[in-house]
Design an enzyme around this catalytic site. Structure first.
Site, short mmCIF file in Angstrom:
data_model
loop_
_atom_site.label_atom_id
_atom_site.label_comp_id
_atom_site.label_asym_id
_atom_site.label_seq_id
_atom_site.Cartn_x
_atom_site.Cartn_y
_atom_site.Cartn_z
N TYR A 144 3.41 5.12 -0.25
CA TYR A 144 4.62 5.28 -1.06
C TYR A 144 4.39 4.62 -2.41
O TYR A 144 3.89 3.50 -2.48
CB TYR A 144 5.80 4.61 -0.35
CG TYR A 144 7.11 4.69 -1.08
CD1 TYR A 144 7.76 5.91 -1.25
CD2 TYR A 144 7.72 3.55 -1.60
CE1 TYR A 144 8.98 5.99 -1.92
CE2 TYR A 144 8.94 3.61 -2.27
CZ TYR A 144 9.56 4.84 -2.42
OH TYR A 144 10.77 4.91 -3.08
N ASP A 239 -2.09 0.63 -6.36
CA ASP A 239 -0.67 0.30 -6.36
C ASP A 239 -0.53 -1.03 -5.61
O ASP A 239 -0.57 -1.08 -4.39
CB ASP A 239 0.12 1.42 -5.68
CG ASP A 239 1.60 1.07 -5.55
OD1 ASP A 239 1.98 -0.09 -5.81
OD2 ASP A 239 2.38 1.96 -5.16
N LYS A 267 8.00 -6.20 -7.45
CA LYS A 267 8.42 -7.23 -6.51
C LYS A 267 8.05 -8.65 -6.93
O LYS A 267 8.77 -9.28 -7.69
CB LYS A 267 7.87 -6.90 -5.12
CG LYS A 267 8.19 -5.44 -4.76
CD LYS A 267 8.02 -5.14 -3.32
CE LYS A 267 8.12 -3.65 -3.08
NZ LYS A 267 9.08 -3.26 -2.10
C1 LIG Z 1 3.53 0.21 -2.66
C2 LIG Z 1 4.81 0.51 -3.38
N1 LIG Z 1 4.77 1.11 -4.57
C3 LIG Z 1 5.89 1.38 -5.26
C4 LIG Z 1 7.12 1.05 -4.77
C5 LIG Z 1 8.36 1.33 -5.56
O1 LIG Z 1 8.91 0.15 -6.03
P1 LIG Z 1 10.46 0.04 -6.40
O2 LIG Z 1 11.22 0.14 -5.12
O3 LIG Z 1 10.58 -1.28 -7.09
O4 LIG Z 1 10.77 1.18 -7.32
C6 LIG Z 1 7.21 0.41 -3.53
C7 LIG Z 1 8.53 0.05 -2.97
O5 LIG Z 1 8.67 -0.35 -1.86
C8 LIG Z 1 6.03 0.13 -2.81
O6 LIG Z 1 6.05 -0.46 -1.62
#
Ligand SMILES: Cc1ncc(COP(=O)(O)O)c(C=O)c1O
Length: 428
Positions: A144, A239, A267
């Site tokens: 994700y 990511d 985060k």
């Molecule tokens: C690995 C990863 N990338 C991107 C995101 C997206 O982040 P946000 O919820 O701050 O938009 C998340 C959210 O859980 C994530 O776990």
């Protein structure tokens, strides 16, 4: 435990907010029952609207690495707020946190701050496309990267939980530029690249997957990806929204020794305020506006409150050298305790763990990708989730999520958690 007030608040919320929540996984749809409304949190504990105390293993999905309401972060935000909450103009603190982040993370020269992990990943892919002049991207089934259109193709966690891995509203044109590969399967990636030679801008990956439960890369997988990308001039994007500043000061790049071309954060980098960021070597970052032609912007990007929280958090992680070992030790302790508790009751399970990320898959076989994660027994997970909750322990309300350990947890908290698993396992 009693959840009367939470349920009443949920009923009210549903009248004015779709599904009563501002992010779908919070609605407890995958596990049943009404979500818990939080009143406040301190250290490793959540206190809900019915007066229950819960040991928190979500920690705002990662950022509360040092505990809720961590005093240096709270004080930094209060001090800043008194001097104005947003200017839409440059501030010194943006450079201070940028210098700190660039010093902590390997292989990056410049960093751009945004407001969420979604924005960070979306912008990183645009930069990769602008830099390479190519359109296609490769993502992995079950990973994700936020809810921007290009990523809602076989996305993990929330999207999978709701059985809609490919969201309506994503156009065919967008979807056709996102190519899917299997996590931990290098040959599969090589095949996808070979079929699209010279057309792929980037491979984006959670270097340690967290959105299909925790799944570490198998030996050689990330190294192999690096080689495949280099061979076809493809940018490799890590990511690190979950792993950044959590697994090590320098995140998964430091832990695995594999360099990415672009790294995304979220985060932890905001200390619990809405912050994301993407970073790379100058040669790539200089393609961004106003230096280069790739456009990316944000009214609240680099917001002073968010930067103050992030700077306080990163400063602590940078100077407190024992924190990553302490997190790892606590997670290892928990792993051992949970394993024994489940084994004693012959509960079929597999635990994946790396650093301070851990997940219990109720699956028989090793979990290495989305297909093996999906084989987990969801009914067992639901019983486990509600049993843990009844015993004062809050884990994510979906089988496709990772537990995030906070260093605020004491060994007594961990023992209380293991005791809860012992009790719950008897009823599984
Ligand atoms: C690995 C990863 N990338 C991107 C995101 C997206 O982040 P946000 O919820 O701050 O938009 C998340 C959210 O859980 C994530 O776990």
């Amino acid at each position: 435990m009693i959840y009367k007030r939470s349920s009443a608040l949920f009923a009210e919320a549903q009248k004015v907010i779709p599904g009563g929540v501002n992010s779908p996984v919070r609605a407890f749809k995958a596990v049943g029952g009404d979500p818990i409304f939080v009143k406040e949190a301190k250290g490793p504990y959540l206190y809900d609207e019915d007066g229950n105390r819960l040991i928190d293993y979500i920690n705002s999905w990662g950022p509360m690495i040092l505990g809720h309401a961590y005093p240096p972060v709270v004080n930094a935000v209060i001090d800043k707020a008194k001097k104005g909450t947003s200017f839409g103009m440059p501030t010194e603190i943006e450079t201070q946190i940028a210098e700190l982040a660039v010093g902590m993370v390997p292989n990056i020269d410049k960093i751009r701050f945004v407001n969420s992990g979604t924005e960070a990943c979306m912008s990183a892919v645009r930069l990769a496309r602008g830099y390479t002049g190519r359109d296609k991207i490769i993502k992995f089934a079950g990973c994700y990267h936020g809810h921007s259109d290009s990523f809602l193709i076989q996305a993990g966690s929330g999207a999978v939980t709701f059985g809609s891995p490919n969201s309506p509203g994503v156009t065919k044109g967008t979807a056709q530029d996102t190519l899917l590969a299997r996590y931990n399967d290098l040959q599969n990636v090589a095949d996808v690249i070979a079929a699209n030679k010279g057309e792929i801008a980037c491979v984006i990956i959670e270097p340690i997957a967290g959105n299909m439960g925790c799944i570490p890369p198998v030996n050689g997988f990330l190294e192999g990806l690096r080689t495949l990308c280099d061979a076809d001039d493809i940018l490799l994007i890590f990511d690190e929204v979950m792993t950044g500043f959590r697994l090590a000061k320098g995140g998964a790049q430091e832990l695995t020794g594999v360099n990415a071309d672009i790294v995304t954060f979220g985060k932890v980098i905001g200390g619990g305020l809405p912050v994301g960021a993407f970073a790379a070597r100058s040669e790539i970052m200089n393609h961004l506006a106003p230096l280069g032609p790739v456009y990316q912007a944000g009214t609240l990007s680099g917001n002073p409150l968010a930067m103050a929280a992030g700077l306080a958090m990163l400063t602590e992680l940078n100077t407190n050298s024992g924190v990553f070992k302490s997190l790892k030790d606590k997670t290892t302790y928990l792993h051992k305790g949970i394993t024994k508790a489940l084994q004693d009751q012959n509960v079929i399970h597999t635990i994946n763990r790396i650093g301070s990320m851990i997940s219990v898959h109720f699956a028989e076989d090793t979990v290495v990708d989305f297909d093996t994660a999906a084989k987990g027994n969801n009914d067992t997970f639901k019983k486990f989730f509600h049993g843990m909750l009844a015993n004062g322990v809050y884990i994510a309300p979906s089988a496709f999520e990772t537990w995030f350990i906070t260093d605020a947890l004491t060994y007594a908290d961990l023992d209380e958690t293991i005791l809860a698993v012992q009790k719950v396992a008897k009823a599984l």
